[in-house]
Design a protein around this motif. Structure first.
Motif: not given
Length: 262
Positions: A1-24
């Protein structure tokens, strides 16, 4: 498993996420865009420490259950969720440059439709007579240069090719073959070094499987063409059949008929 790629993907999607859409609630001072790490962990039902380790490229391989929960928390698209699940150890389709005989026979029978077979690297592995009429004879092109990504990023992107380029790069990442497949890794490294536009698109970590799109081109004989491009996977392999069709009665359909009869 490429841990660096997983880390980068999670980080990029977390930074893109809208808190309001998540109910926060959007209140409070946020130093970075998107969700906080503790918010993702809460939404996914995992510990903050475990999620932090995933974003830092540490820890064991996450289970499919954990990755599914993270996909929901980050509100990923279907293609993005499939890509994320690949980190649980699901093997990608088998790489091969040998096109099955039944697929080659299919290309031969498609005498009115330009068609070709590509692999995950976008290498053109096989084509029919109509594709030759559409784009020229590939038989004289060295095998390593029969690659649609190399053609696309051979120079500065035209404005009408930017959307296509974005989708192709997102599709390349969606294959889940980087960085383990040497061929995919080679073309990513090559194009990242040669094309700042490719490098920027790759760094964006977009994930989207290409299934259908519209292409526009100008043929030296029949003129302007608007073609629907259908992309069909070959079961069990990392190959896809690409078909170019035009709407019945359209000028592009008549142009294809001229190419067929010419």
């Amino acid at each position: 498993m490429d841990r660096g790629e997983l880390a980068g993907f999670l980080r990029s999607r977390r930074e893109r996420a809208d808190p309001r859409a998540a109910g926060l609630a959007p209140g409070g001072r946020r130093q970075t865009p998107g969700l906080r790490r503790e918010e993702v962990a809460l939404l996914a039902g995992i510990s903050v420490d475990y999620y932090v380790r995933l974003e830092q490229g540490r820890g064991p391989r996450p289970s499919g259950q954990v990755l599914t929960a993270l996909g929901r928390a980050l509100r990923l698209s279907g293609d993005e969720a499939d890509y994320l699940l690949g980190f649980a150890g699901r093997p990608p389709p088998r790489p091969s440059r040998e096109v099955p005989g039944n697929v080659l026979r299919l290309l031969e029978r498609l005498d009115a439709v330009p068609a070709m077979v590509i692999n995950a690297c976008y290498d053109v592995l096989a084509w029919n007579r109509m594709l030759t009429a559409l784009i020229g004879d590939l038989a004289g092109v060295p095998a390593e240069r029969r690659n649609t990504l190399r053609w696309l990023f051979s120079g500065p992107l035209r404005d009408d090719r930017r959307a296509l380029a974005r989708r192709c790069v997102a599709d390349l990442r969606a294959s889940g073959r980087y960085p383990d497949d040497p061929g995919v890794r080679e073309i990513v490294d090559e194009l990242s070094a040669a094309s700042p536009e490719f490098a920027a698109l790759w760094a964006a970590r977009e994930v989207e499987v290409q299934r259908t799109l519209t292409k526009r081109a100008v043929h030296p004989v029949v003129g302007e063409l608007e073609l629907d491009c259908e992309i069909l996977p070959v079961p069990g392999l990392d190959q896809r059949v690409v078909l170019y069709t035009a709407a019945p009665g359209s000028p592009s359909r008549r142009a294809l008929e001229l190419l067929r009869d010419g």
